[in-house]
Write a protein that holds these residues in place. Structure first.
Motif, short mmCIF file in Angstrom:
data_model
loop_
_atom_site.label_atom_id
_atom_site.label_comp_id
_atom_site.label_asym_id
_atom_site.label_seq_id
_atom_site.Cartn_x
_atom_site.Cartn_y
_atom_site.Cartn_z
N LYS A 17 0.81 -1.22 0.00
CA LYS A 17 0.00 0.00 0.00
C LYS A 17 0.84 1.27 0.00
N ASP A 18 2.07 1.19 0.57
CA ASP A 18 2.92 2.38 0.60
C ASP A 18 3.92 2.40 -0.56
N GLY A 19 3.86 1.40 -1.44
CA GLY A 19 4.71 1.37 -2.61
C GLY A 19 6.12 0.84 -2.37
N ALA A 20 6.42 0.44 -1.15
CA ALA A 20 7.76 -0.05 -0.83
C ALA A 20 7.72 -1.51 -0.41
N GLY A 21 6.92 -2.29 -1.08
CA GLY A 21 6.74 -3.68 -0.72
C GLY A 21 7.88 -4.57 -1.19
N PRO A 22 7.80 -5.83 -0.84
CA PRO A 22 8.85 -6.78 -1.22
C PRO A 22 8.83 -7.12 -2.71
N ASP A 23 9.94 -7.68 -3.18
CA ASP A 23 10.00 -8.08 -4.59
C ASP A 23 9.22 -9.38 -4.80
N ALA A 24 9.11 -9.79 -6.04
CA ALA A 24 8.28 -10.94 -6.40
C ALA A 24 8.73 -12.24 -5.72
N SER A 25 10.02 -12.45 -5.57
CA SER A 25 10.49 -13.69 -4.95
C SER A 25 10.10 -13.76 -3.47
N VAL A 26 10.14 -12.64 -2.80
CA VAL A 26 9.73 -12.60 -1.39
C VAL A 26 8.22 -12.79 -1.28
N LYS A 27 7.49 -12.17 -2.20
CA LYS A 27 6.03 -12.34 -2.20
C LYS A 27 5.65 -13.80 -2.40
N LEU A 28 6.40 -14.52 -3.25
CA LEU A 28 6.12 -15.94 -3.46
C LEU A 28 6.35 -16.75 -2.18
N LYS A 76 6.59 -20.73 9.52
CA LYS A 76 7.49 -20.33 8.43
C LYS A 76 7.11 -18.96 7.88
N TYR A 77 5.81 -18.69 7.80
CA TYR A 77 5.33 -17.39 7.33
C TYR A 77 5.84 -16.29 8.26
N VAL A 78 5.68 -16.51 9.55
CA VAL A 78 6.14 -15.52 10.54
C VAL A 78 7.66 -15.36 10.45
N GLU A 79 8.38 -16.47 10.33
CA GLU A 79 9.85 -16.42 10.20
C GLU A 79 10.25 -15.63 8.95
N GLN A 80 9.52 -15.82 7.86
CA GLN A 80 9.81 -15.10 6.62
C GLN A 80 9.62 -13.60 6.81
N LEU A 81 8.57 -13.22 7.52
CA LEU A 81 8.34 -11.79 7.78
C LEU A 81 9.43 -11.23 8.68
N ILE A 82 9.82 -11.96 9.70
CA ILE A 82 10.89 -11.49 10.59
C ILE A 82 12.17 -11.26 9.78
N LYS A 83 12.51 -12.21 8.92
CA LYS A 83 13.70 -12.08 8.07
C LYS A 83 13.59 -10.84 7.18
N TYR A 84 12.43 -10.68 6.54
CA TYR A 84 12.23 -9.52 5.66
C TYR A 84 12.37 -8.21 6.43
N GLU A 87 15.95 -7.29 7.42
CA GLU A 87 16.74 -6.83 6.28
C GLU A 87 16.30 -5.47 5.74
N ASN A 88 15.00 -5.16 5.87
CA ASN A 88 14.47 -3.97 5.20
C ASN A 88 13.87 -2.91 6.12
N HIS A 89 13.34 -3.31 7.24
CA HIS A 89 12.69 -2.38 8.17
C HIS A 89 13.01 -2.77 9.61
N PRO A 90 14.30 -2.70 10.01
CA PRO A 90 14.70 -3.22 11.33
C PRO A 90 14.10 -2.48 12.53
N LYS A 96 9.41 -6.78 17.16
CA LYS A 96 9.56 -7.25 18.54
C LYS A 96 8.41 -8.16 18.95
N GLU A 97 7.20 -7.85 18.50
CA GLU A 97 6.05 -8.68 18.81
C GLU A 97 6.21 -10.07 18.21
N LEU A 98 6.68 -10.14 16.98
CA LEU A 98 6.81 -11.41 16.29
C LEU A 98 7.93 -12.26 16.86
#
Length: 100
Positions: A17-28, A76-84, A87-90, A96-98
């Protein structure tokens, strides 16, 4: 569904929604774990045509986690978001919640 998974899904759904989303491989990565967690294994009878490039890529990613339990897919979904986020929005507050 776990509370962390629900929070992670809500966050990921708002990423573009803010235009700064993940690339296609991360979305997959998010897609395959989300589908496995919410639907279960991909149905081979519904595999898209090779000419439906995007749909086929999504189906193939999802089918790649065939046999994974719904609980494991949520984790795994939650782990993927934590990793993302690391790397991108520390400094994102949801990180911290996740992790907690």
């Amino acid at each position: 569904m776990t509370s962390k998974f629900e929070k992670a899904v809500a966050y990921v759904q708002g990423l573009d929604k803010d235009g700064a989303g993940p690339d296609a491989s991360v979305k997959l990565e998010f897609y395959k774990f989300y589908k496995q967690a919410t639907v279960g294994d991909a149905d081979p009878a519904k595999q898209p045509s090779v000419f439906q490039f995007v749909e086929r890529a999504k189906w193939n990613a999802w089918n790649g986690v065939k046999g994974m339990t719904k609980k494991e897919a949520e984790e795994k979904y939650v782990e993927q978001l934590i990793k993302y986020l690391k790397e991108n929005h520390p400094n994102e507050s949801i990180l911290k919640e996740l992790e907690g």
